[in-house]
Design a protein around this motif. Structure first.
Motif, PDB file in Angstrom:
ATOM      1  N   LEU A 224       9.404   4.351  -0.052  1.00 27.83           N
ATOM      2  CA  LEU A 224       8.670   3.246   0.554  1.00 27.83           C
ATOM      3  C   LEU A 224       8.458   2.088  -0.412  1.00 27.83           C
ATOM      4  O   LEU A 224       7.645   1.205  -0.149  1.00 27.83           O
ATOM      5  N   ARG A 225       9.165   2.093  -1.519  1.00 26.79           N
ATOM      6  CA  ARG A 225       9.036   0.985  -2.465  1.00 26.79           C
ATOM      7  C   ARG A 225       9.499  -0.310  -1.806  1.00 26.79           C
ATOM      8  O   ARG A 225      10.589  -0.394  -1.260  1.00 26.79           O
ATOM      9  N   GLY A 226       8.666  -1.315  -1.850  1.00 24.06           N
ATOM     10  CA  GLY A 226       9.006  -2.599  -1.250  1.00 24.06           C
ATOM     11  C   GLY A 226       8.506  -2.764   0.167  1.00 24.06           C
ATOM     12  O   GLY A 226       8.428  -3.883   0.663  1.00 24.06           O
ATOM     13  N   THR A 227       8.197  -1.659   0.843  1.00 25.77           N
ATOM     14  CA  THR A 227       7.685  -1.755   2.211  1.00 25.77           C
ATOM     15  C   THR A 227       6.347  -1.053   2.363  1.00 25.77           C
ATOM     16  O   THR A 227       5.603  -1.365   3.287  1.00 25.77           O
TER      17      THR A 227
ATOM     18  N   TRP B 139      12.193  16.518   5.342  1.00 22.16           N
ATOM     19  CA  TRP B 139      12.159  15.047   5.349  1.00 22.16           C
ATOM     20  C   TRP B 139      13.567  14.476   5.152  1.00 22.16           C
ATOM     21  O   TRP B 139      13.873  13.378   5.639  1.00 22.16           O
ATOM     22  N   GLU B 140      14.408  15.198   4.426  1.00 20.62           N
ATOM     23  CA  GLU B 140      15.793  14.748   4.273  1.00 20.62           C
ATOM     24  C   GLU B 140      16.513  14.765   5.615  1.00 20.62           C
ATOM     25  O   GLU B 140      17.375  13.913   5.877  1.00 20.62           O
ATOM     26  N   GLU B 141      16.176  15.705   6.467  1.00 19.52           N
ATOM     27  CA  GLU B 141      16.805  15.779   7.776  1.00 19.52           C
ATOM     28  C   GLU B 141      16.406  14.585   8.648  1.00 19.52           C
ATOM     29  O   GLU B 141      17.142  14.207   9.557  1.00 19.52           O
ATOM     30  N   LEU B 142      15.244  13.993   8.360  1.00 16.54           N
ATOM     31  CA  LEU B 142      14.836  12.790   9.078  1.00 16.54           C
ATOM     32  C   LEU B 142      15.472  11.538   8.495  1.00 16.54           C
ATOM     33  O   LEU B 142      15.440  10.480   9.121  1.00 16.54           O
ATOM     34  N   GLY B 143      16.057  11.661   7.309  1.00 16.19           N
ATOM     35  CA  GLY B 143      16.737  10.514   6.726  1.00 16.19           C
ATOM     36  C   GLY B 143      16.031   9.895   5.550  1.00 16.19           C
ATOM     37  O   GLY B 143      16.320   8.754   5.186  1.00 16.19           O
ATOM     38  N   PHE B 144      15.081  10.626   4.943  1.00 11.65           N
ATOM     39  CA  PHE B 144      14.559  10.208   3.652  1.00 11.65           C
ATOM     40  C   PHE B 144      15.473  10.771   2.566  1.00 11.65           C
ATOM     41  O   PHE B 144      16.280  11.670   2.817  1.00 11.65           O
ATOM     42  N   GLN B 145      15.325  10.267   1.330  1.00 16.33           N
ATOM     43  CA  GLN B 145      16.222  10.691   0.267  1.00 16.33           C
ATOM     44  C   GLN B 145      15.891  12.063  -0.294  1.00 16.33           C
ATOM     45  O   GLN B 145      16.770  12.752  -0.788  1.00 16.33           O
ATOM     46  N   GLY B 146      14.633  12.431  -0.246  1.00 16.02           N
ATOM     47  CA  GLY B 146      14.254  13.686  -0.857  1.00 16.02           C
ATOM     48  C   GLY B 146      13.078  14.329  -0.170  1.00 16.02           C
ATOM     49  O   GLY B 146      12.773  14.048   0.999  1.00 16.02           O
ATOM     50  N   ALA B 147      12.390  15.190  -0.918  1.00 16.54           N
ATOM     51  CA  ALA B 147      11.303  15.989  -0.357  1.00 16.54           C
ATOM     52  C   ALA B 147      10.013  15.198  -0.178  1.00 16.54           C
ATOM     53  O   ALA B 147       9.096  15.664   0.493  1.00 16.54           O
ATOM     54  N   ASP B 148       9.922  13.998  -0.762  1.00 19.76           N
ATOM     55  CA  ASP B 148       8.703  13.189  -0.684  1.00 19.76           C
ATOM     56  C   ASP B 148       9.017  11.826  -0.083  1.00 19.76           C
ATOM     57  O   ASP B 148       9.631  10.972  -0.743  1.00 19.76           O
TER      58      ASP B 148
ATOM     59  N   CYS C 111       0.846  -1.200   0.000  1.00 13.95           N
ATOM     60  CA  CYS C 111       0.000   0.000   0.000  1.00 13.95           C
ATOM     61  C   CYS C 111       0.875   1.241   0.000  1.00 13.95           C
ATOM     62  O   CYS C 111       1.684   1.435   0.911  1.00 13.95           O
ATOM     63  N   GLY C 112       0.731   2.073  -1.029  1.00  7.43           N
ATOM     64  CA  GLY C 112       1.544   3.283  -1.128  1.00  7.43           C
ATOM     65  C   GLY C 112       1.002   4.415  -0.276  1.00  7.43           C
ATOM     66  O   GLY C 112      -0.161   4.415   0.144  1.00  7.43           O
ATOM     67  N   LEU C 113       1.847   5.385  -0.003  1.00  5.93           N
ATOM     68  CA  LEU C 113       1.455   6.571   0.754  1.00  5.93           C
ATOM     69  C   LEU C 113       0.508   7.415  -0.086  1.00  5.93           C
ATOM     70  O   LEU C 113       0.820   7.782  -1.216  1.00  5.93           O
ATOM     71  N   ASP C 114      -0.666   7.718   0.453  1.00  3.57           N
ATOM     72  CA  ASP C 114      -1.718   8.429  -0.278  1.00  3.57           C
ATOM     73  C   ASP C 114      -1.998   9.770   0.395  1.00  3.57           C
ATOM     74  O   ASP C 114      -2.420   9.822   1.551  1.00  3.57           O
ATOM     75  N   ASP C 115      -1.784  10.857  -0.356  1.00  7.52           N
ATOM     76  CA  ASP C 115      -2.022  12.200   0.193  1.00  7.52           C
ATOM     77  C   ASP C 115      -3.472  12.419   0.580  1.00  7.52           C
ATOM     78  O   ASP C 115      -3.775  13.271   1.432  1.00  7.52           O
ATOM     79  N   ASN C 116      -4.361  11.683  -0.040  1.00  2.00           N
ATOM     80  CA  ASN C 116      -5.790  11.883   0.205  1.00  2.00           C
ATOM     81  C   ASN C 116      -6.313  11.079   1.397  1.00  2.00           C
ATOM     82  O   ASN C 116      -7.475  11.246   1.778  1.00  2.00           O
ATOM     83  N   GLU C 117      -5.493  10.217   1.941  1.00  2.00           N
ATOM     84  CA  GLU C 117      -5.899   9.432   3.110  1.00  2.00           C
ATOM     85  C   GLU C 117      -5.397  10.125   4.366  1.00  2.00           C
ATOM     86  O   GLU C 117      -4.191  10.179   4.628  1.00  2.00           O
ATOM     87  N   ARG C 118      -6.322  10.661   5.144  1.00  2.00           N
ATOM     88  CA  ARG C 118      -5.943  11.438   6.316  1.00  2.00           C
ATOM     89  C   ARG C 118      -5.137  10.614   7.320  1.00  2.00           C
ATOM     90  O   ARG C 118      -4.206  11.128   7.947  1.00  2.00           O
TER      91      ARG C 118
END
Length: 362
Positions: A190-193, A176-185, A142-149
């Motif tokens: 989350l591919r694979g997880t 989000w990069e400061e938290l350790g994600f690769q970019g702004a989104d 299940c991908g991250l959905d902006d429309n799902e609160r």
């Protein structure tokens, strides 16, 4: 009116502080430096001469920030934190039919490997637990959905808990990069997880027994020399746990506890604890990440019970971060004490490391 230096500066300063009942735009606060002044003022102890006007201005800024930082167009401040159980209940009732279609079957073995698995391998998961297993694997699709609160609340809760901030943050941005994600989104990592990757982070930061560990690992991830992308590392650990589930390496423990998702969460936390201890006390850096993740994958698949016992010992010993200071090599007692200092996060590494199974450092 005096024409001296003090008289020429005060009108300008009065313009920087919003009058009673008014709020400056966030952009204006950042441009004129008031934001930095307010943050510095808030960090000083009481009685150091901070004016009441600045305190009111700080409160004004926090209120405006909550309104203007968006959750896909909605107010970040209006999104209350979400517990792991509430989020899980959402997924238990949500329509995940499309996600379930993407779930791959259990890893199948053929020939001699199948015979060895039958004779000496772990037991199969009991039928009454299959539904919970399928739910976990569906969440991973299940991908991250902006429309799902609920999705957005999960994301915001992770941000607030790791940064210890009372304020929300925009859906996209370099924070989000400061938290350790690769970019702004974060969704692209989350591919694979899928949402299971975020759900395990949520469990990590919302369980009072593991929150100190999560925050301690996050501080280490921002270390001057031992830094690593916290969220990317977390996603890789979730991948390892998913693969262990698919290969039925966790069936014995799941059958014993009559739970699946709880076992996955505990194994995730246990694996992160193991990685943290090795990384900190052996002074590892991002260059060591590929090898360490390979070792962690082998431990997770072959010795899950040992990892879980290690987590249980940590939780029972002390819920505070000091309980972590039991290094494997006794001599490694210096160099990492600065992990708790406020050090600038140097960025996210772009290493492409191929690992066994599906675990990769993105």
């Amino acid at each position: 009116m005096s024409g001296g230096a003090g008289g020429s500066e005060r009108p300008e300063e009065r313009q920087r502080v919003p009058p009673p009942g008014k709020s400056l735009p966030i952009s204006a606060l950042r441009q004129n430096g008031l934001l930095q002044a307010l943050v510095r003022g808030a960090e000083q102890p009481a009685g150091t001469g901070i004016s009441e006007e600045l305190r009111r201005a700080q409160e004004e800024w926090e209120a405006v920030e909550e309104i203007q930082s968006g959750l896909g167009g909605t107010s970040a401040g209006a999104a209350p934190p979400i517990s792991f159980n509430e989020a899980l209940q959402y997924f238990q009732t949500a329509d995940l039919s499309e996600c379930r279609k993407k779930v791959r079957a259990t890893v199948r073995r053929q020939g001699l490997a199948a015979l060895v698995r039958f004779l000496f391998g772990p037991p199969r998961l009991q039928p009454q637990l299959q539904g919970e297993r399928e739910l976990a694997l569906a969440m991973a699709q299940c991908g991250l959905d902006d429309n799902e609160r609920v999705h957005m609340r999960i994301l915001q809760t992770i941000y607030k808990k790791l940064t210890r901030s009372r304020l929300g943050c925009p859906r996209y941005g370099t924070h989000w990069e400061e938290l350790g994600f690769q970019g702004a989104d974060p969704g692209t990592d989350l591919r694979g997880t899928g949402m299971l990757g975020l759900m395990q982070m949520l469990y990590f930061v919302m369980d009072p027994q593991t929150l100190p560990l999560a925050q301690e690992i996050f501080r280490l991830s921002q270390h001057e020399t031992q830094n690593f992308p916290f969220c990317i590392m977390s996603v890789n650990i979730t991948r390892i746990v998913i693969q262990a589930l698919r290969e039925e390496r966790l069936s014995r423990e799941c059958n014993r506890r009559q739970q699946v998702i709880a076992v996955l969460n505990d194994l995730y936390a246990a694996a992160f604890l193991q990685l943290y201890r090795v990384w900190k006390w052996q002074h590892k850096t991002i260059a060591d990440s590929g090898f360490l993740l390979k070792e962690l994958e082998l431990s997770t698949k072959k010795k899950p019970k040992q990892l879980l016992k290690s987590l249980e010992a940590y939780v029972n010993r002390s819920p505070v971060a000091d309980g972590l200071q039991q290094p494997s090599p006794p001599s490694a007692s210096t160099g990492s004490s600065r992990a708790g200092e406020e050090i600038h996060f140097t960025g996210v590494c772009d290493l492409q490391v191929e690992l066994e199974g599906e675990a990769r450092l993105i």
